[in-house]
Enzyme design. Sequence first.
Site, short mmCIF file in Angstrom:
data_model
loop_
_atom_site.label_atom_id
_atom_site.label_comp_id
_atom_site.label_asym_id
_atom_site.label_seq_id
_atom_site.Cartn_x
_atom_site.Cartn_y
_atom_site.Cartn_z
N GLU A 301 5.55 2.60 5.96
CA GLU A 301 5.37 3.21 7.29
C GLU A 301 4.10 4.06 7.32
O GLU A 301 3.36 4.05 8.31
CB GLU A 301 6.58 4.04 7.68
CG GLU A 301 7.90 3.28 7.69
CD GLU A 301 7.86 1.99 8.48
OE1 GLU A 301 7.23 1.95 9.55
OE2 GLU A 301 8.43 0.98 8.00
N HIS A 304 1.04 2.10 7.88
CA HIS A 304 0.87 1.70 9.28
C HIS A 304 0.11 2.73 10.12
O HIS A 304 -0.37 2.39 11.19
CB HIS A 304 2.24 1.54 9.93
CG HIS A 304 2.86 0.19 9.81
ND1 HIS A 304 2.19 -0.97 10.09
CD2 HIS A 304 4.13 -0.18 9.47
CE1 HIS A 304 3.03 -2.00 9.92
NE2 HIS A 304 4.20 -1.55 9.54
ZN LIG Z 1 6.03 -2.43 9.13
#
Ligand SMILES: [Zn+2]
Length: 867
Positions: A301, A304
């Site tokens: 995450e 990202h």
């Molecule tokens: Zn992802």
Amino acid sequence: MDPYRLPVHVVPSRYDLRLEPDLLARTFSGQGTVTLTVKEPTQDIVLNAAELDITSAKIREGKDGFLEGTAATDEALERCRLTFPKLLNPGTWLLDLTFQGALNDKLRGFYRSTYIDENGSTRFIAATQFEATDARRAFPCWDEPALKAVFSTTLVIPPELTAVSNTAVKAQRLEGGKKVLEFADTIRMSTYLVAFVVGDLQASEPAHVGRTAVRIWAVPGKQPLTQFGREIAAFSLGFFEEYYGQPYPGDKLDLLAIPDFASGAMENLGAITFRETALLVDQRGAAQAELERVADVVAHENAHMWFGDLVTMSWWNGLWLNEAFATFMEMLAVEAWKPEWDRWTTFGVSRAAALSVDGLHSTRPIEFQVRAPKDAEAMFDVLTYEKGASVLRMLEQYLGPHIFREGVRDYLRTHAYGNADTGDLWAAIGRAAGQPVPALLDRWIFGEGYPLITVKLVNGALTLRQQRFTYLPSPTSPADAQKSIWQVPLLVRLIARGQGESCRLLLTTQDATVPIPDGFQCSLVNEGGHGFYRVHYAPELLQKLLALLPDGLTPIERFNLVNDAWATTIAGLMPLSDYLDLTAQFQRERDKNVWAILIDSFHFLNRIVAPSERPGLEALVRDRIRPLVESLGWIAQPNEGDLARQLRGDLLRALGTIGNDPEVQAEAMAMYEAHARDPLAVDPNVLPALVAILARTGDAARYEEFVTRYRSARTPQEERRYLYALALFQQRELLDQTLARTINGEIRTQDAPFVVGAVLMSVYGRELAWNFVKANWDTMDRQFPKQGLRRMCGGIIGLATPEWEQGVREFFDSRKIDLGGRTLAQYLEQLHIAVSLREREGAELRGYLSRLSPNRGSVTPAPRANV
Ligand SMILES: [Zn+2]
């Protein structure tokens, strides 16, 4: 006109949102002012809205005036058309919207999560999950990734609660008995990344990474489980700032554990949401796999925040860019954090999962056309994540990590705050590499499947031939063969006189020849194991490679050897008895991933053998696993690494369940009792094995005990362990209870479909579960999150007899069920592959197993087939 794409004559640049959820009444009301750019004169504004009641839409005009619009919603297209009494001329306009909606229980849009607090009272959280196309369920918006805007959010909440959104709180005040929280402006970003969470949540102390405060949020009582997640969150944030060469694009970073959450986690900028098992963990009491899961997801995450959030795909067909990259970066970060976990070797298991789906005729290219929202949802699969990450790793290793990173930095700098496509990334990496990347990669990204490299010794030279690998045969025309040419970066180890020499080549034609050195013994193709292809060796070359086990090959090379041998066996290129003989050569194997693939193949066979043959298979499993278990013992040793402990747990579990080993089962019972008296008496990696074995052999009393354990679990991992154990019992009446619990509200809908899927994959429960699915399909379709339902259906591959297969096809046909993309076709093909193997190799398998002595588990070698 494409019904799924908004017209772009009017686009937003800013949303000022004010939302007021009522957690008890399960509703919310909202107001928004959207700053718009009108590009062509128009009376109509079209935007997305779903399950929202838009009560007013006004365009501001002049100093105090406004134009009132009429709203016409189309629920099927999830759109709203606002029509105004006169033309809006090109320029900037402000649109004021008032709307209402329901806090749903579908775990998408703006939804309500429920938990029991420490006093036994039911409490609520309002949370959001917008990817792919559910922001439109929380506020009317231009819900497409390319229509980026700045978001300024205000949340109006009960004074005793708190709220978190993408940015830091700018101002806070009390107003009419409510707490009003104003959040700072976000960067320019896509709607699917907006988040707000409201509830009685508590934050950990912050960790500081440069100027960024990193905090972990959980419901009260779970704060002791936040430390591990905060460590990897802080480490990976720093790692990515360095790798990407750019600071984190947000003003703070909150990671929130939500009790009900459909997927693993969601990369909302600055407010990442997780299911509890992916963020909260008791570092000392958790198994290695459970810790690794948290580390992976948190790193993913965080990756990202740049890849996906700062630079975003233009449309959903480019989703792989986000997900493959985040998966690849997650590996790099975790590898740097805990080198002893050997994360790139363990990634072999993920790569194997992708090779498995991509060996189907019903596979799809990594980048795939997406029109309807349900097709975007179906993109969240093993091809997007794991194949995508595998291909990126192959490219990185081929070009060199430094050049690859330079290309990624260039891409992020060039497209920051904007959108980009696959071609933009290739252009940036190509600039860094000084060579055209598309020629190398297009077939891998825009084409289906991958090559099988067949290796033979012909006239004193090594010949390599590539052709597409599929499990089931297909008629190939010369044109098909031509389409099946990949540019394959090959790394070949030529072993001569006991010495290995690496040879690097790019295979761009169907066939190639490699000269061999004097004293040649054998060759290993896919040295280092980073290639996304399979290798099939001529039998004499394979035998020589096996003679090098275990230490002549690296763990990932041994892993690939077994994985490719098993796949080529299923595809009919290698006799099953040869594969079963091969599994006998790993008794000194100490790598948990190699064992994972061996055990996985035993499970596959377990699903295709007749009940009368099962004792033979159990004996085979015992024969293969017991020697290593005897040398490892049950007790963790002080000098052992994390992976060795995990291996012990994995082997014990296999031996006590699919191996049905009575000694292991008796010892498991004794150890479980010791654990009940003293939780520190059992290694955390062995405990999950004990729970699984006790379920496999357990009675109604054990079942009740596990239900109680599930309900009173102290950690998300413990809860999950006992929940899934309820799928492992053998008795019908107990499995009936488990299935009933999946739809009566007792098991959270985030978990229920996975439990049904687990019963479908159990040889004791599959028939029961299938009948249950057929009888309760409509209820499940209504209650379960869509992606959960889709995953649940993956369990049909356990129904591996011709009769069941036919019934499965009839059911999905007659109900006209579409799981999005090619998902259903892939499950049906996987089922057919299992049934075909049963038909083709059933007699061979029976013969092989009958030669084993069921009691000792010793094996008489079969006479070798001459091939
Ligand atoms: Zn992802």
